[in-house]
Design an enzyme around this catalytic site. Structure first.
Site, PDB file in Angstrom:
ATOM      1  CG  ASN A 134      -1.962   1.097   1.178  1.00  0.00           C
ATOM      2  OD1 ASN A 134      -1.974   1.896   0.236  1.00  0.00           O
ATOM      3  ND2 ASN A 134      -2.833   1.136   2.163  1.00  0.00           N
ATOM      4  CG  ASN A 139      -4.694   4.806  -3.738  1.00  0.00           C
ATOM      5  OD1 ASN A 139      -4.590   4.108  -2.732  1.00  0.00           O
ATOM      6  ND2 ASN A 139      -3.846   4.737  -4.741  1.00  0.00           N
ATOM      7  CG  ASP A 140      -5.868   2.711   1.466  1.00  0.00           C
ATOM      8  OD1 ASP A 140      -5.088   2.722   0.492  1.00  0.00           O
ATOM      9  OD2 ASP A 140      -5.497   2.508   2.635  1.00  0.00           O
ATOM     10  N   GLY A 159      -6.008  -2.251   0.063  1.00  0.00           N
ATOM     11  CA  GLY A 159      -5.355  -0.958  -0.160  1.00  0.00           C
ATOM     12  C   GLY A 159      -4.072  -0.964  -0.962  1.00  0.00           C
ATOM     13  CG  ASP A 326      -9.038 -14.634 -16.654  1.00  0.00           C
ATOM     14  OD1 ASP A 326      -8.404 -15.258 -15.788  1.00  0.00           O
ATOM     15  OD2 ASP A 326     -10.278 -14.481 -16.626  1.00  0.00           O
ATOM     16  CD  GLU A 355      -6.764 -19.071 -15.935  1.00  0.00           C
ATOM     17  OE1 GLU A 355      -6.803 -19.359 -14.738  1.00  0.00           O
ATOM     18  OE2 GLU A 355      -7.616 -18.316 -16.462  1.00  0.00           O
TER      19      GLU A 355
HETATM   20 CA    CA Z   1      -3.710   2.470  -1.382  1.00  0.00          CA
END
Ligand code: CA
Length: 612
Positions: A134, A139-140, A159, A326, A355
């Site tokens: 983090n 910006n969490d 985060g 993916d 994948e």
């Molecule tokens: Ca963050």
């Protein structure tokens, strides 16, 4: 006079803004000098299909436009001539002969950086960005995005972000990795369980909780400067159910819709099964991955173009070294072939790994470029994840040795490389973000862990390891995604254990880190592992021996699963010796005299570079 002017301005203002608006143009820019210079813009806004776009820009022209079922969409086909210069283009929209609004579209100059595809000279570090570091607490949580940070929830957002990864590039480089594969960073504005990134809600925008497009670009650039290639995780099979277009689809066949919710059957054998029923095939391809991931219909030509352009856009924007695609077998097969072909046409040096999660090489090899398939399907994909090798390696290291089990499991899978058109370009790995941590898979047996890491680094292919492998991260035995993708110790301020500072680690963890570091740093110079050949010998008495070699280097790898030091008779391997008398253990620098036999330690992986 003044009043007339005001009235005129007022009229102009109302005609420009009243009732007509363009909310989105995707892509919002392109570049000059691309092979793909005929592009299609998706334009979205209320009744935009009534508008006629015009462009007045040298060497750029509107070929035509297409309307679809929904009047809120208009597709503009643009041609960017070879002589077009970078600059800002105004797209003027007309209604009944009158200009009603204008929108900007940028033509950018291409950055000079090379697309430097990843290959077997690289070692890839896989990161789940939300769980790594983090680097920016601010910006969490983001007001406009639904799910907020909650580190106490194992399935929540913790985060981690791009800022954190930028700070950690030196750490990754110091471990000996030369490439990073990041789980998806695009916006996932889902109510919950959004941290993993596989529910895209905007294909052109980095999730603000991770950072911005510009930060992603900066990460790519800084990585390049430090010798770390970037591999972007992409998903064309599905989007997130909160994707902006879900409330107002361009057409009913934009996604694969069912009368009632239908999930894919995940039966990968269907693609090659000569007896497969049509209904099973339809459920496999058009069924949804999960309820929150609508299945995109790549048979819709506008969708197909949208996805191809979007992928090219990101390669160009980030100057990617690779793509990890993916759920490769789930989208329309013919589309996947078109998509890959388009990518390779624009970027011949790019590498793409798909994948296909099957433990059967017959299933996986189907998708590799050059494979001659019995149903005539021809793929353009260069690389695949070596799931069969992963499963077999873990089995080999944990099962008791017997005539039919143990190391022989792995040997037998490698022996089936004849199924692949290019086994040297497979991506090999002890684990990834979707499976129990490797150290747990080998029952926290440190010797087996070392053997697995050594095999991954020296066997054919391109090695990939998951973040935290270097400190022996564990997870519950039964798959638990939130805990597999646990926070990297030291990635959060106040963490008691801090890997970056070497604080709070056990001796064994430090030894593990040193082991990987030594191995990968040496690997960077080991040409026989980059482009050399492979020869292996049937495992015997709990020992598996293989060689990697080219004109300049010969490497002998000995995996000994015995509980005691073993004398290894070299006679059986004499075809590989051409007067070499010494072997240097690349990790310990210990020298071996290659007489009739050598002693290998109990439960070990011995990597010898042979010398005359
Ligand atoms: Ca963050």
């Amino acid at each position: 006079m003044k009043n007339i002017l005001i009235l005129l301005l007022f009229c102009l203002f109302t005609s420009l803004s009243f009732g007509q608006n363009v909310e989105r143009i995707e892509p919002a820019n392109w570049w000059v000098g691309m092979k793909h210079n005929k592009i299609q813009l998706l334009v979205y806004g209320e009744n935009v299909s009534e508008l006629k776009p015009q462009i007045n820009y040298l060497n750029v022209s509107v070929r035509n436009t297409t309307q679809v079922e929904n009047p809120n969409y208009l597709f503009i086909n643009l041609t960017i001539g070879e002589r077009a210069k970078a600059g800002e283009i105004d797209i003027d929209f007309y209604k009944n002969g009158k200009k009603v609004l204008s929108k900007p579209f940028s033509l950018l100059k291409r950055e000079n950086a090379e697309v430097d595809g990843f290959n077997a000279s690289d070692a890839i570090y896989l990161i789940t960005p939300d769980r790594f570091v983090n680097g920016n607490k601010k910006n969490d949580s983001i007001d406009d995005l639904k799910e907020k940070v909650n580190r106490a929830n194992k399935g929540g957002r913790h985060g981690g972000d791009i800022a954190g990864m930028r700070q950690s590039l030196d750490y990754i480089k110091d471990l000996g990795f030369t490439a990073i594969w990041l789980n998806p960073l695009l916006e996932n504005d889902m109510e919950e369980y959004s941290y993993h990134g596989y529910s895209t809600t905007d294909f052109y925008k980095v999730d603000e909780r991770f950072g911005s497009n510009e930060e992603y670009q900066a990460l790519a650039r800084e990585g390049r400067t430090k010798g770390i290639k970037l591999i972007m995780d992409m998903i064309v099979n599905h989007c997130g159910s909160n994707h902006w277009w879900m409330n107002d689809l361009p057409s009913s066949d934009w996604i694969n819709q069912w009368e009632e919710y239908t999930e894919t059957n995940h039966r990968k054998s269907i693609t090659q099964d000569p007896y497969a029923s049509e209904s099973d095939t339809k459920v496999f391809t058009d069924g949804w991955f999960v309820r929150t991931m609508p299945d995109l219909n790549q048979r819709n030509e506008f969708m197909a173009t949208y996805l191809i352009q979007n992928s090219i856009w990101w390669v160009e924007y980030l100057k990617l070294s690779g793509i990890r695609m993916d759920t490769y077998p789930y989208p329309d097969q013919d589309f996947m072939s078109d998509w890959t072909q388009a990518m390779m046409y624009e970027y011949p040096t790019l590498n793409i790994v798909g994948e296909e999660w099957s433990d059967n090489p017959a299933i996986v090899s189907y998708w590799q470029k050059g494979k001659v398939n019995s149903n005539g399907y021809s793929s353009e994909l260069k690389s695949l994840m070596d799931f069969p090798g992963q499963v077999a390696m873990t089995k080999a290291l944990t099962e008791e040795e017997s005539w039919g089990g143990g190391l022989i499991d792995f040997y037998k899978i490698i022996a089936q490389d004849f199924l692949y058109a290019d086994p040297m370009n497979l991506v090999t790995f002890p684990d990834n973000h979707d499976m129990t941590r490797f150290f747990t898979q080998v029952n926290e047996d440190f010797a087996a862990w070392k053997q697995g890491v050594a095999i991954t680094a020296t066997m054919r292919g391109i090695p990939q390891m998951y973040y935290g492998t270097e400190i022996l991260m564990t997870s519950p035995k039964d798959r638990d995604d939130g805990l597999i993708r646990s926070d990297f110790p030291g990635g959060w301020k106040g963490d008691e254990i801090n890997v970056f500072e070497g604080k709070g680690l056990t001796d064994r963890q430090k030894e593990a880190t040193a082991y990987i570091k030594n191995l990968l740093k040496w690997r960077q110079t080991a040409t026989a592992l980059h482009t050399g050949k492979l020869k292996h010998f049937v495992p015997k008495n709990g020992i598996y021996v293989y060689f990697r070699y080219d004109d300049n280097q010969k490497i002998m790898v000995v995996i000994n699963k015995n509980e005691a030091a073993s004398q290894l008779d070299l006679t059986r391997f004499s075809e590989m010796f051409e007067g070499e008398r010494k072997g240097r253990n690349v990790l310990t620098e210990k020298e071996f005299l290659l007489t009739s036999e050598i002693e290998v330690e109990a439960n070990s992986a011995t990597i010898l570079e042979l010398k005359k």
